[in-house]
Design an enzyme around this catalytic site. Structure first.
Site, short mmCIF file in Angstrom:
data_model
loop_
_atom_site.label_atom_id
_atom_site.label_comp_id
_atom_site.label_asym_id
_atom_site.label_seq_id
_atom_site.Cartn_x
_atom_site.Cartn_y
_atom_site.Cartn_z
CG ASP A 13 -1.76 -1.27 1.28
OD1 ASP A 13 -2.32 -1.68 0.26
OD2 ASP A 13 -1.80 -1.88 2.37
CE LYS A 16 3.14 -2.39 -4.54
NZ LYS A 16 2.74 -2.10 -3.14
N GLY A 17 0.73 2.03 -7.53
CA GLY A 17 -0.15 2.35 -8.66
C GLY A 17 0.12 3.75 -9.17
CG ASN A 38 -2.79 -10.98 -2.39
OD1 ASN A 38 -2.71 -10.75 -3.59
ND2 ASN A 38 -1.78 -11.47 -1.70
N GLY A 40 -4.73 -4.66 -4.35
CA GLY A 40 -5.81 -3.82 -4.85
C GLY A 40 -5.29 -2.42 -5.05
CG HIS A 41 -3.61 -0.98 -8.11
ND1 HIS A 41 -2.61 -1.91 -8.13
CD2 HIS A 41 -4.18 -0.99 -9.31
CE1 HIS A 41 -2.61 -2.48 -9.31
NE2 HIS A 41 -3.53 -1.94 -10.04
CD GLN A 223 0.65 -8.81 -2.18
OE1 GLN A 223 1.41 -9.45 -2.83
NE2 GLN A 223 -0.62 -8.67 -2.52
CB VAL A 298 -8.24 -1.44 -2.54
CG1 VAL A 298 -9.09 -1.56 -3.80
CG2 VAL A 298 -7.59 -0.08 -2.47
CB THR A 300 -9.99 -6.77 3.52
OG1 THR A 300 -9.02 -5.83 3.98
CG2 THR A 300 -9.31 -7.98 2.93
NE ARG A 304 -4.22 0.10 3.09
CZ ARG A 304 -4.46 0.86 2.02
NH1 ARG A 304 -4.15 2.13 2.02
NH2 ARG A 304 -5.02 0.33 0.96
N GLY A 414 -0.01 14.35 -3.68
CA GLY A 414 -1.46 14.19 -3.86
C GLY A 414 -1.71 13.03 -4.82
P1 IMP Z 1 -2.50 -13.00 2.01
O1 IMP Z 1 -1.62 -12.41 0.97
O2 IMP Z 1 -3.97 -12.81 1.72
O3 IMP Z 1 -2.15 -14.44 2.29
O4 IMP Z 1 -2.23 -12.21 3.39
C1 IMP Z 1 -0.99 -12.30 4.05
C2 IMP Z 1 -0.63 -10.95 4.68
O5 IMP Z 1 -0.36 -10.02 3.65
C3 IMP Z 1 -1.74 -10.32 5.52
O6 IMP Z 1 -1.15 -9.61 6.59
C4 IMP Z 1 -2.39 -9.34 4.57
O7 IMP Z 1 -3.02 -8.28 5.25
C5 IMP Z 1 -1.18 -8.86 3.80
N1 IMP Z 1 -1.50 -8.37 2.46
C6 IMP Z 1 -1.81 -9.10 1.38
N2 IMP Z 1 -2.02 -8.31 0.32
C7 IMP Z 1 -1.80 -7.05 0.73
C8 IMP Z 1 -1.83 -5.78 0.06
O8 IMP Z 1 -2.08 -5.66 -1.14
N3 IMP Z 1 -1.55 -4.70 0.84
C9 IMP Z 1 -1.20 -4.81 2.17
N4 IMP Z 1 -1.18 -5.96 2.81
C10 IMP Z 1 -1.47 -7.08 2.10
#
Ligand code: IMP
Length: 446
Positions: A13, A16-17, A38, A40-41, A223, A298, A300, A304, A414
Site C-alpha cells: 500500500d 505503487k499504482g 489480495n 488492490g489499487h 504488496q 481496497v 478487504t 490499516r 497528492g
Molecule cells: P494473504 O496475501 O492474503 O495471504 O495475506 C498475508 C498478509 O499479507 C496479511 O497480513 C495481509 O493483510 C497482507 N497483504 C496481502 N495483500 C496485501 C496488500 O495488497 N496490501 C497490504 N497488505 C497485504
C-alpha cells in the site's frame, strides 16, 4: 531503458499504482509478477475511479500491453469480473494477457485459507482470505492447476480427480466444511478457460520479445518487501516474493535485464493484518493520519495500522531490492504536524540495532529510537518543485534520503499524476546506482 521494476519498500500500500501512473507514458508493457487478487489499487482517471485487483493498471492506457505473469496466482472469476467491468466502461481489454503457467486459485483454496485462519485463531496471519497461501502451497507441492489446464477439460478432469478427494477430505474432516463436486468444478473451470482463452499466452515469450524490440517494460510488484515470504517478518507475510528478484522468477526476465529498481514508500508506515510493527501509533495521531491518508484496504476494507516512518526496514529493503531510486508518496498527509518522529534504529534487549531482524519474535521486542524532525503547517498539494515546499518538508525528504542512501527522485503530494515533484534524475544501471547500504557493525538479529 528497457526494464524497470517497481517494488514496495514497506508492508504494501505504498502507492505503487501512482508510480506506474507517473511512468505510464514511457512504457509499452506493464507486467504483474506475483501475488493475486489480495492486492488492490485505485486508479483515478479524470472523473473516473477504477478499483483493480488483478489486471495491471496499465490496462487504462491504450498504448500499454497489460500482462499477468507466471508468478501470479489467478482467481479466474475475479479476472473475468474485472475484464467485464473494464469493457463495460469502454476500456479495450483485448490486449490483456495472462501467463499459461500462472496458477489458478480454486474454490477449495479460498475455503482452506479461511479455515486455516480460523484454526490459527490468536496466531492468525490476518490474510485477505483470497486463497493466496493455499494456491502457492499447491504450486510448491506440484499439485496446482495452471491457466493452461483450463483449456483442456478432459486433462483438467483427470488432474482434479486426483487432487480433489484430498482437498475435500481436509475440508470435511479437519475443518467440518463442505467439499466440492468434481463435475461441477470441471464445468466451472472449463467455462473459465473458454472465456479466458483469448488472453492466455506464453507471457515469457511476450516479455522477451518486447525486450528484444527495445520496448520499455515495467514490472509491477504487489504488496511490499516486508510482506515477502523470504524477507518479511515471517510468518506474518504473504506467500510470494514481492521483492525485485520476484520480477525475474515471476515475470520472465533475468537479473541482468533489469535496468532500474524504483522503490516506493510512503512518508509514514502502514500495515494490514497481524504481525510486529515497531513504530505503530495506537493513539489519535495514528487515527488522524489514517483518516487523512484514506488508509483503508481496497480488497478487504480493513483500516490499516499506521505508524511513523521506519528507516530500519528501509535500509534493508533498499539493499535486498538493489533499489536505484525512490518514489516517496503521501508527503502531503503529514502537513499540520508540529513534530515528525522518524525511527532510525531499534533497541532490542538493551542492544542498539539498525538492521532489520528476520525473526518476528525479535522484531516484536524492538523499541524504536526516534529522531524528531520539525513538521510544517501548510498544505503542500500544489507544490510542483522542491522549492515550492516549506523548508521543514524539504528537510524531511532530505533526511529520509540520507537514511536510504539512494536518491529520492520522485515525491508525491497528492493522488493526481500532476501532483508529483521530479526531484532528481533516476540513476540507471552502470551509473551512480552502485551505492548500496551495508548492514551496520553489530547488525543481525539479537
Ligand atoms: P494473504 O496475501 O492474503 O495471504 O495475506 C498475508 C498478509 O499479507 C496479511 O497480513 C495481509 O493483510 C497482507 N497483504 C496481502 N495483500 C496485501 C496488500 O495488497 N496490501 C497490504 N497488505 C497485504
Amino acid at each position: 531503458m528497457p526494464a524497470t521494476v517497481i517494488v514496495g519498500l514497506q508492508w504494501g500500500d505504498e502507492g505503487k499504482g501512482k508510480t506506474t501512473d507517473v511512468l505510464a507514458e514511457q512504457v509499452a508493457m506493464v507486467v504483474r509478477y506475483q501475488g493475486g487478487d489480495n492486492a488492490g489499487h485505485t486508479v483515478v482517471l479524470g472523473d473516473e475511479v477504477f478499483k483493480l485487483h488483478l489486471v495491471p493498471s496499465g490496462v487504462l492506457y491504450p498504448h500499454i500491453s497489460p500482462v499477468i505473469g507466471n508468478g501470479v496466482v489467478v482467481n479466474p472469476a475475479t479476472l473475468l469480473a474485472e475484464l467485464a467491468m473494464l469493457a463495460e466502461r469502454g476500456i479495450p481489454i483485448e490486449r490483456v494477457r495472462v501467463s499459461r503457467s500462472a496458477h489458478v486459485i480454486m474454490p477449495y483454496h479460498i475455503a482452506l485459507d479461511g479455515a486455516m485462519e480460523a484454526r490459527l485463531a490468536g496466531y492468525a496471519v490476518g490474510t485477505t482470505h483470497r486463497g493466496i497461501g493455499p494456491a502457492y502451497a499447491d504450486r510448491a507441492w506440484r499439485i496446482g492447476i495452471r491457466m493452461e489446464d483450463l483449456l483442456d477439460p478432459s486433462a483438467l478432469r483427470t488432474k482434479l480427480g486426483r487432487i480433489l478427494p484430498e482437498k475435500n477430505a481436509v475440508l470435511q474432516r479437519t475443518h467440518g466444511l463442505e467439499g466440492s463436486d468434481l463435475e461441477e468444478l470441471v464445468v466451472m473451470a472449463a467455462d473459465w478457460g473458454r472465456r479466458l482463452a483469448p488472453h492466455i499466452a506464453d507471457t515469457t515469450a511476450l516479455v522477451q520479445g518486447a525486450l528484444v524490440r527495445g520496448d520499455h517494460l515495467l514490472f509491477e510488484g504487489a504488496q511490499g518487501t516486508l510482506l515477502d515470504l523470504d524477507h518479511g517478518s515471517y510468518p506474518y507475510v504473504t506467500s510470494s516474493n514481492p521483492v525485485a528478484g520476484g520480477a525475474c522468477t515471476g515475470g520472465g526476465i533475468g537479473p541482468l535485464q533489469v535496468d532500474e529498481v524504483i522503490g516506493v514508500m510512503k512518508a509514514y508506515s502502514t500495515r494490514v493484518g497481524s504481525g510486529p510493527f515497531p513504530t505503530e501509533l495506537t493513539d489519535g495521531v495514528g487515527e488522524a493520519i489514517a483518516t487523512r491518508g484514506h488508509e483503508y484496504g481496497v480488497t478487504t476494507g480493513r483500516r490499516r495500522r499506521v505508524g511513523w516512518f521506519d528507516a530500519v526496514p528501509l535500509r534493508y529493503a533498499v539493499a535486498v531490492n538493489s533499489v536505484s531510486a525512490i518514489m516517496l508518496n503521501k508527503l502531503d498527509i503529514l502537513s499540520g504536524l508540529e513534530e515528525i518522529p522518524v525511527c532510525v534504529a531499534y533497541e532490542i534487549d538493551g542492544q542498539r540495532l539498525d538492521w532489520w531482524p528476520s525473526d518476528a519474535g525479535v522484531l516484536s521486542r524492538a523499541e524504536p529510537v526516534y529522531e524528531r524532525l520539525t513538521g510544517w503547517a501548510e498544505p503542500i498539494h500544489d507544490a510542483r518543485s522542491m522549492a515550492d515546499l516549506p523548508p521543514a518538508a524539504r528537510r524531511y525528504v532530505d533526511s529520509l534520503e540520507a537514511l536510504a542512501a539512494v536518491p529520492i527522485s520522485l515525491v508525491s503530494v497528492g493522488p493526481e499524476r500532476t501532483q508529483t515533484i521530479e526531484r532528481s534524475a533516476r540513476p540507471q544501471r552502470g551509473g551512480q546506482a552502485g551505492a548500496r547500504p551495508r548492514p551496520a557493525a553489530g547488525g543481525g538479529a539479537a
